[in-house]
Design an enzyme around this catalytic site. Structure first.
Site, short mmCIF file in Angstrom:
data_model
loop_
_atom_site.label_atom_id
_atom_site.label_comp_id
_atom_site.label_asym_id
_atom_site.label_seq_id
_atom_site.Cartn_x
_atom_site.Cartn_y
_atom_site.Cartn_z
CG ASP A 110 -18.22 -12.04 -4.73
OD1 ASP A 110 -17.74 -10.66 -5.10
OD2 ASP A 110 -18.13 -11.97 -3.59
CB ALA A 134 -8.27 -10.38 -6.23
CB THR A 194 -2.35 -4.69 -6.76
OG1 THR A 194 -1.18 -3.68 -5.62
CG2 THR A 194 -1.58 -6.00 -7.10
CG ASP A 195 0.87 0.41 -5.43
OD1 ASP A 195 0.55 -0.80 -4.58
OD2 ASP A 195 1.03 0.94 -4.05
CD GLU A 196 0.61 -5.53 -1.91
OE1 GLU A 196 1.39 -6.55 -1.86
OE2 GLU A 196 -0.11 -4.75 -1.43
CE1 TYR A 215 -3.17 -9.52 -3.60
CE2 TYR A 215 -1.60 -7.71 -3.17
CZ TYR A 215 -3.63 -8.42 -3.75
OH TYR A 215 -3.84 -7.49 -3.62
CB SER A 216 2.72 -9.32 -4.47
OG SER A 216 3.94 -9.08 -4.31
CB ALA A 217 3.93 -14.00 -7.27
CE LYS A 260 -4.49 -8.38 -8.16
NZ LYS A 260 -5.93 -8.57 -8.81
CG ASN A 283 -2.01 0.76 0.51
OD1 ASN A 283 -1.09 0.36 -0.34
ND2 ASN A 283 -1.95 -1.10 1.65
N PRO A 314 -2.33 -3.59 17.11
CG PRO A 314 -3.31 -5.51 15.50
CD PRO A 314 -3.50 -3.96 16.36
N GLY A 329 9.05 -10.09 4.81
CA GLY A 329 9.08 -9.75 3.37
C GLY A 329 8.11 -9.05 3.20
P1 NAD Z 1 -11.99 -7.67 -0.68
O1 NAD Z 1 -10.86 -8.63 0.21
O2 NAD Z 1 -12.88 -6.83 -0.33
O3 NAD Z 1 -13.09 -8.62 -2.34
C1 NAD Z 1 -12.97 -9.33 -2.93
C2 NAD Z 1 -14.32 -9.32 -3.79
O4 NAD Z 1 -14.23 -10.87 -4.93
C3 NAD Z 1 -15.38 -10.12 -2.92
O5 NAD Z 1 -16.84 -9.82 -2.89
C4 NAD Z 1 -15.50 -12.14 -2.75
O6 NAD Z 1 -16.14 -12.71 -2.71
C5 NAD Z 1 -14.70 -12.10 -4.59
N1 NAD Z 1 -13.86 -13.06 -4.47
C6 NAD Z 1 -13.29 -14.01 -4.05
N2 NAD Z 1 -13.04 -14.86 -5.08
C7 NAD Z 1 -13.37 -14.81 -5.74
C8 NAD Z 1 -13.80 -16.19 -6.51
N3 NAD Z 1 -12.76 -17.17 -7.19
N4 NAD Z 1 -15.05 -15.97 -7.60
C9 NAD Z 1 -15.19 -14.53 -7.39
N5 NAD Z 1 -16.03 -13.69 -6.83
C10 NAD Z 1 -14.65 -13.76 -5.54
O7 NAD Z 1 -10.54 -6.72 -1.92
P2 NAD Z 1 -10.81 -5.59 -2.61
O8 NAD Z 1 -10.20 -4.79 -1.93
O9 NAD Z 1 -12.07 -4.91 -2.81
O10 NAD Z 1 -10.27 -5.21 -3.82
C11 NAD Z 1 -10.59 -6.19 -5.79
C12 NAD Z 1 -9.65 -5.39 -6.13
O11 NAD Z 1 -8.62 -4.90 -5.95
C13 NAD Z 1 -8.33 -7.17 -5.82
O12 NAD Z 1 -8.53 -7.48 -7.06
C14 NAD Z 1 -6.95 -6.11 -5.85
O13 NAD Z 1 -6.31 -7.40 -5.77
C15 NAD Z 1 -7.12 -4.71 -6.33
N6 NAD Z 1 -6.95 -4.09 -5.07
C16 NAD Z 1 -7.21 -3.81 -4.40
C17 NAD Z 1 -6.29 -2.38 -3.94
C18 NAD Z 1 -6.70 -2.52 -2.08
O14 NAD Z 1 -6.10 -1.21 -1.44
N7 NAD Z 1 -7.81 -2.39 -1.39
C19 NAD Z 1 -5.70 -1.39 -3.96
C20 NAD Z 1 -5.46 -1.69 -5.68
C21 NAD Z 1 -6.06 -3.02 -5.96
O1 DAU Z 2 -0.58 -1.48 -2.21
C1 DAU Z 2 -2.52 -2.24 -2.93
C2 DAU Z 2 -2.88 -3.53 -2.33
O2 DAU Z 2 -2.78 -2.69 -0.67
C3 DAU Z 2 -3.62 -3.46 -2.72
O3 DAU Z 2 -3.27 -4.77 -3.80
C4 DAU Z 2 -3.71 -5.15 -1.36
O4 DAU Z 2 -5.16 -5.86 -1.41
C5 DAU Z 2 -4.30 -4.60 -0.08
O5 DAU Z 2 -4.81 -4.85 0.90
C6 DAU Z 2 -3.09 -3.79 0.28
O6 DAU Z 2 -1.97 -4.83 1.03
P1 DAU Z 2 -1.24 -4.18 1.90
O7 DAU Z 2 -0.58 -4.92 2.92
O8 DAU Z 2 -0.23 -3.03 1.37
O9 DAU Z 2 -2.44 -3.18 2.87
P2 DAU Z 2 -2.93 -4.02 4.34
O10 DAU Z 2 -4.48 -2.97 4.88
O11 DAU Z 2 -3.03 -5.21 4.77
O12 DAU Z 2 -1.75 -3.42 5.12
C7 DAU Z 2 -0.81 -1.66 4.99
C8 DAU Z 2 0.13 -1.42 6.16
O13 DAU Z 2 -0.52 -1.67 7.42
C9 DAU Z 2 1.10 -2.72 5.88
O14 DAU Z 2 2.45 -2.03 5.63
C10 DAU Z 2 1.02 -3.74 6.69
C11 DAU Z 2 0.82 -2.69 8.24
N1 DAU Z 2 -0.01 -3.01 8.95
C12 DAU Z 2 -1.52 -4.05 8.99
C13 DAU Z 2 -2.04 -5.14 9.49
C14 DAU Z 2 -3.36 -5.29 8.74
C15 DAU Z 2 -0.10 -3.39 10.40
O15 DAU Z 2 0.90 -2.13 10.90
N2 DAU Z 2 -1.04 -3.61 12.00
C16 DAU Z 2 -1.97 -4.44 10.75
O16 DAU Z 2 -2.70 -4.81 11.98
#
Ligand code: NAD
Ligand code: DAU
Length: 339
Positions: A33, A83, A125-127, A153-155, A157, A182, A208, A278
């Site tokens: 990491d 990521a 990710t589903d995105e 981001y999604s592009a 991934k 999510n 927010p 978007g």
């Molecule tokens: P996060 O942002 O909490 O953690 C990302 C981790 O990756 C961090 O520890 C960071 O230090 C590390 N990292 C970043 N850039 C790096 C690099 N260049 N080299 C090595 N380490 C690096 O992310 P998360 O929410 O835990 O998501 C993890 C994975 O799951 C991602 O690939 C994300 O696309 C995917 N994902 C997330 C969600 C979600 O809801 N959070 C859902 C589906 C898929």
């Molecule tokens: O679907 C999987 C994805 O879920 C992962 O690939 C991403 O890494 C992860 O960040 C997450 O993406 P979202 O954009 O869906 O998550 P986020 O928590 O940023 O936002 C969830 C929803 O809430 C989205 O519709 C935007 C909204 N939102 C978010 C924030 C941070 C708000 O309304 N207010 C906020 O302050």
């Protein structure tokens, strides 16, 4: 079995490290990491002295370092969580998303080719499927849904997924990909909706909500995601994509109101702010393939999972207060202004 978990100091990777060390006492888990703003050694504190755990600080896009790690650790499996993961940050500054999510993935794939591997698993990710309309609740993302991304981001991934599939087909690399909805649960970085709302409500700060709060997300408790990945790396078919999700669709407003109610605070905290450019309307996963092929089912449904998560944030204030009182304040100011 030696497993390299990249991004293991982040939210889902950290939960996966804990899950695997708890479940298997004969596996070595090596966390690679870079410790970006989202990586946190406090997330790894419970396992740092475990004899089966090793932490290596490094960037997955650093080819020399990655090759050295492969040479020394001789991994059987790679699970790539590393990521840049936050959509809003990708809209503000896309470049680092391309470097980590695309170049970083390609470096890991090259290392797998060079040194050999039993399985490379890409945590996607589903995105990558884009979004679904709010008025078509009969539609779900399946593994055959075309990729149709919205944010940088999604592009990034989706690009990584295509590279992983290309290495599978061209170089016969044993790959799998999972696309999850999510996640929520412990150690979730407070820039994301659920932990941000919990922290703000606990601190009596405005919450927010983007646009009208009508966007729908399909929430999965993080441990259910970890269990699915464990099943895929052991029993998933090489070359396959698996969608992961538990049919827990909620509008953002429903999620926010649930948290406010659980904490006994007033809905007056809700503050509508400018919408995300978007902004994807609805995500909804069809998990039939992983259910039928691997017998996976979610175990924690939203009403219970959210209660457990809120309790975790109350019991682990130090973990998130250290974050929101540090560098993160600058991001919050820039993103939400005085709100
Ligand atoms: P996060 O942002 O909490 O953690 C990302 C981790 O990756 C961090 O520890 C960071 O230090 C590390 N990292 C970043 N850039 C790096 C690099 N260049 N080299 C090595 N380490 C690096 O992310 P998360 O929410 O835990 O998501 C993890 C994975 O799951 C991602 O690939 C994300 O696309 C995917 N994902 C997330 C969600 C979600 O809801 N959070 C859902 C589906 C898929
Ligand atoms: O679907 C999987 C994805 O879920 C992962 O690939 C991403 O890494 C992860 O960040 C997450 O993406 P979202 O954009 O869906 O998550 P986020 O928590 O940023 O936002 C969830 C929803 O809430 C989205 O519709 C935007 C909204 N939102 C978010 C924030 C941070 C708000 O309304 N207010 C906020 O302050």
């Amino acid at each position: 079995m030696n497993i390299i978990v990249t991004g293991g100091a982040g939210f889902i990777g950290g939960n996966f490290v804990h899950y695997m060390l708890n479940k298997y006492n004969d596996y070595k888990i090596i966390c690679l990491d870079a410790l970006t703003y989202a990586g946190n050694m406090e997330t790894l504190e419970p396992v740092i002295n475990n004899k089966n755990f090793k932490f290596i600080k490094g960037d997955i896009a650093d080819r020399n370092l990655v090759y050295k790690v492969f040479e020394e650790q001789k991994p059987d499996i790679i699970v790539n969580f590393a990521a840049e993961s936050h959509v809003d940050r990708s809209i503000d500054a896309p470049e680092i998303f391309l470097k980590t999510n695309i170049i970083g993935t390609s470096v890991l794939l090259d290392a797998c080719r060079k040194y050999g591997i039993k399985r490379y698993h890409q945590v996607s990710t589903d995105e990558v499927y884009g979004d679904l309309p709010l008025d078509r609740t009969d539609l779900f993302f399946t593994e055959k849904t075309p990729l149709h991304t919205s944010s940088p981001y999604s592009a990034s991934k989706a690009s990584a997924d295509l590279l992983v599939q290309a290495y599978g087909r061209t170089y016969k690399l044993p790959i799998t990909i999972s696309r999850c909805s999510n996640n929520y649960g412990p150690y979730h970085f407070p820039e994301k909706l659920i932990p941000l709302v919990i922290a703000n409500v606990l601190n009596d700060r405005a919450v927010p909500v983007y646009g009208k709060g009508e966007n729908v997300r399909d929430w999965l408790y993080v441990e259910d995601h970890c269990r699915a990945i464990d099943m895929i790396i052991h029993d998933g078919k090489e070359g396959e994509v698996y969608n992961i999700g538990g049919h827990n669709e909620r509008t953002n407003l429903q999620v926010v109101k649930t948290i406010i109610k659980a904490l006994g605070k007033s809905e007056k905290l809700i503050t509508y702010v400018a919408d995300r450019p978007g902004h994807d309307m609805r995500y909804a996963i069809d998990p039939t393939k992983i259910e039928n092929e691997l017998g996976w089912k979610p175990q924690t449904f939203f009403d219970y999972g959210i209660e457990k998560t809120i309790k975790w944030y109350i019991d682990n204030k130090k973990w998130w207060e250290n974050i929101i009182n540090g560098e993160y304040q600058k991001y919050y100011e820039k993103m939400y202004g005085g709100k």
